[in-house]
Write a protein that holds these residues in place. Sequence first.
Motif, PDB file in Angstrom:
ATOM      1  N   TYR A  57       0.814  -1.222   0.000  1.00 10.12           N
ATOM      2  CA  TYR A  57       0.000   0.000   0.000  1.00 10.12           C
ATOM      3  C   TYR A  57       0.845   1.269   0.000  1.00 10.12           C
ATOM      4  CZ  TYR A  57       1.130  -0.989   4.891  1.00 10.12           C
ATOM      5  OH  TYR A  57       1.799  -1.317   6.048  1.00 10.12           O
ATOM      6  N   CYS A  58       2.144   1.131   0.275  1.00  6.72           N
ATOM      7  CA  CYS A  58       2.914   2.321   0.656  1.00  6.72           C
ATOM      8  C   CYS A  58       3.758   2.901  -0.485  1.00  6.72           C
ATOM      9  CB  CYS A  58       3.826   1.977   1.838  1.00  6.72           C
ATOM     10  SG  CYS A  58       4.716   3.429   2.451  1.00  6.72           S
ATOM     11  N   GLN A 105      10.387  10.037  12.081  1.00 11.04           N
ATOM     12  CA  GLN A 105       9.842   8.935  11.288  1.00 11.04           C
ATOM     13  C   GLN A 105      10.640   8.750  10.005  1.00 11.04           C
ATOM     14  OE1 GLN A 105       5.760   8.875   9.143  1.00 11.04           O
ATOM     15  NE2 GLN A 105       5.414   7.768  11.054  1.00 11.04           N
ATOM     16  N   ARG A 158       2.775   0.781  14.080  1.00 10.88           N
ATOM     17  CA  ARG A 158       1.412   0.279  13.885  1.00 10.88           C
ATOM     18  C   ARG A 158       1.447  -1.212  13.578  1.00 10.88           C
ATOM     19  NH1 ARG A 158      -1.893   4.409  10.010  1.00 10.88           N
ATOM     20  NH2 ARG A 158      -1.776   6.287  11.292  1.00 10.88           N
ATOM     21  N   GLU A 176      -0.792  -2.467  11.831  1.00  7.78           N
ATOM     22  CA  GLU A 176      -1.345  -2.347  10.455  1.00  7.78           C
ATOM     23  C   GLU A 176      -2.624  -3.142  10.216  1.00  7.78           C
ATOM     24  OE1 GLU A 176       0.007   0.112   9.141  1.00  7.78           O
ATOM     25  OE2 GLU A 176       2.157   0.104   9.521  1.00  7.78           O
ATOM     26  N   MET A 215      -4.828   0.497   9.558  1.00  4.64           N
ATOM     27  CA  MET A 215      -5.535   1.224   8.499  1.00  4.64           C
ATOM     28  C   MET A 215      -6.941   0.664   8.346  1.00  4.64           C
ATOM     29  SD  MET A 215      -2.561   1.625   5.682  1.00  4.64           S
ATOM     30  CE  MET A 215      -1.663   0.244   6.345  1.00  4.64           C
ATOM     31  N   PRO A 240      -7.546   6.033   7.292  1.00  3.07           N
ATOM     32  CA  PRO A 240      -8.074   5.280   6.151  1.00  3.07           C
ATOM     33  C   PRO A 240      -6.944   4.872   5.215  1.00  3.07           C
ATOM     34  CG  PRO A 240      -8.381   7.630   5.803  1.00  3.07           C
ATOM     35  CD  PRO A 240      -7.792   7.482   7.181  1.00  3.07           C
ATOM     36  N   PHE A 241      -7.057   3.718   4.586  1.00  2.71           N
ATOM     37  CA  PHE A 241      -6.143   3.373   3.491  1.00  2.71           C
ATOM     38  C   PHE A 241      -6.428   4.344   2.346  1.00  2.71           C
ATOM     39  CE2 PHE A 241      -6.419   1.434  -0.758  1.00  2.71           C
ATOM     40  CZ  PHE A 241      -5.071   1.335  -1.037  1.00  2.71           C
ATOM     41  N   ILE A 242      -5.372   4.879   1.743  1.00  3.65           N
ATOM     42  CA  ILE A 242      -5.520   5.748   0.570  1.00  3.65           C
ATOM     43  C   ILE A 242      -4.569   5.209  -0.499  1.00  3.65           C
ATOM     44  CG2 ILE A 242      -5.324   8.116  -0.328  1.00  3.65           C
ATOM     45  CD1 ILE A 242      -5.720   9.133   2.544  1.00  3.65           C
ATOM     46  N   LEU A 268       3.336   8.680   1.178  1.00  3.51           N
ATOM     47  CA  LEU A 268       2.896   7.313   1.469  1.00  3.51           C
ATOM     48  C   LEU A 268       1.680   6.964   0.627  1.00  3.51           C
ATOM     49  CD1 LEU A 268       3.166   7.358   5.370  1.00  3.51           C
ATOM     50  CD2 LEU A 268       4.935   6.894   3.676  1.00  3.51           C
ATOM     51  N   TYR A 269       0.860   8.000   0.276  1.00  2.93           N
ATOM     52  CA  TYR A 269      -0.367   7.798  -0.508  1.00  2.93           C
ATOM     53  C   TYR A 269      -0.604   9.064  -1.310  1.00  2.93           C
ATOM     54  CZ  TYR A 269      -1.552   9.948   3.935  1.00  2.93           C
ATOM     55  OH  TYR A 269      -1.523  10.749   5.052  1.00  2.93           O
TER      56      TYR A 269
HETATM   57  N1  5AD Z   1      -2.733   4.856   3.040  1.00  4.10           N
HETATM   58  C1  5AD Z   1      -2.924   5.135   4.337  1.00  4.10           C
HETATM   59  N2  5AD Z   1      -1.992   4.985   5.292  1.00  4.10           N
HETATM   60  C2  5AD Z   1      -0.785   4.539   4.894  1.00  4.10           C
HETATM   61  N3  5AD Z   1       0.330   4.267   5.597  1.00  4.10           N
HETATM   62  C3  5AD Z   1       1.280   3.845   4.738  1.00  4.10           C
HETATM   63  N4  5AD Z   1       0.793   3.815   3.485  1.00  4.10           N
HETATM   64  C4  5AD Z   1      -0.498   4.230   3.563  1.00  4.10           C
HETATM   65  C5  5AD Z   1      -1.542   4.379   2.614  1.00  4.10           C
HETATM   66  N5  5AD Z   1      -1.366   4.096   1.318  1.00  4.10           N
HETATM   67  C6  5AD Z   1       0.389   4.350   7.059  1.00  4.10           C
HETATM   68  C7  5AD Z   1       0.811   3.017   7.689  1.00  4.10           C
HETATM   69  C8  5AD Z   1       2.099   3.380   8.413  1.00  4.10           C
HETATM   70  C9  5AD Z   1       1.948   4.866   8.637  1.00  4.10           C
HETATM   71  C10 5AD Z   1       3.224   5.593   8.860  1.00  4.10           C
HETATM   72  O1  5AD Z   1       1.320   5.317   7.453  1.00  4.10           O
HETATM   73  O2  5AD Z   1      -0.166   2.584   8.605  1.00  4.10           O
HETATM   74  O3  5AD Z   1       2.282   2.686   9.621  1.00  4.10           O
END
Ligand code: 5AD
Length: 353
Positions: free
Chosen positions: A72-73, A110, A164, A166, A204, A234-236, A310-311
Amino acid sequence: MKEKLKDGLLGMEREEMPGKETLKALISVKDEEISGALMAMADEKRRKHYGKKVYLRGLIEFSNFCIRNCKYCGIRGKNTNADRYRLSKDEIIECCKRGYEAGYRTFVLQSGEDRYYDDQIMVVIIEAIKTNFPDAAVTLSIGEKSEESYRAYYEAGADRYLLRHETASPELYDEVHEGMHLESRLECLDRLKKIGYQIGAGFMVGLPGQTDDDLAEDLLLLTKMQPHMIGIGPFIPHSDTPFRHFTKGDLDKTVKMLALARLMVPKALIPATTALGTADSHGRELGLMAGANVLMPNLSPTEVRGKYVLYDNKLCTGEESASEKESIRKRIESAGYELDMSRGDHIEWRKKQ
Ligand code: 5AD
């Protein structure tokens, strides 16, 4: 059905922890009355333990190199489009100095999992921050390390550690984190807690393949672990990752998960995350109203801020930047809370000497 859920809510008000089935039902139901009641209960709980205070943490994203390949990252090692950077010790200290002058008393370091910063370098950085700003807390968020490394950072002066979990589903965890395992993650959290850190877990909401059963397990895991801090967002999707075509996590569900986390771990420090603010322009205010009591504005140098991606569309200018303290204050006050610039430790934590 709804009556049963209301019974569950009444139980939670009396601090009876709900079982998995009730949690699952609360998570999956789309009902404004239930969500509103959960938010109000969470808000009351945060006020009971922390009043109206919202603590600020200055976030320094000091390297976006990463050996991991979380699907996801955006800074996953295999993303050749990421524009990589590292900050030197002096650059990090400079960020802290600006933050300290603006009143920050927590610095969150971080990075991706970047082996360039070995234990010796990390210790020098932590000691330099502690020497220059002895009344500030240092939080690390640099991934999975050995017990020996965690101990060395703690002895150098680090106070808190964010890692996290996760997702609490071992299958989903292994699926989205190439070559990694939930068990090792949890072992790290355990180690950190034993050493004496305030630990931060979290997850997430809306990861591809995640179910409401998994989210209920996330809450149960938090109840068992009792972390001092809980990060939920939220996941993005990020356009250069295998998860680019998936949709982002649901805002209302994320806010509900925050409220449930506050109710399940009442004394936790819980940030209204940048991801929540990215998902919706009022996301962070909603988070604060659902039990969150921490904000983490960005203290990284402006030149690199746009690189720690990250997103997609991650907020990186304007109000989440630490220099905009007055607009941060207004945001907090408009939601009915007050800014607090103290270290903001967990109410039951004292550093082991
Ligand atoms: N969307 C949302 N949160 C994310 N993280 C990393 N990638 C994404 C993403 N695509 C979050 C993870 C990580 C934190 C630093 O950022 O949970 O632990």
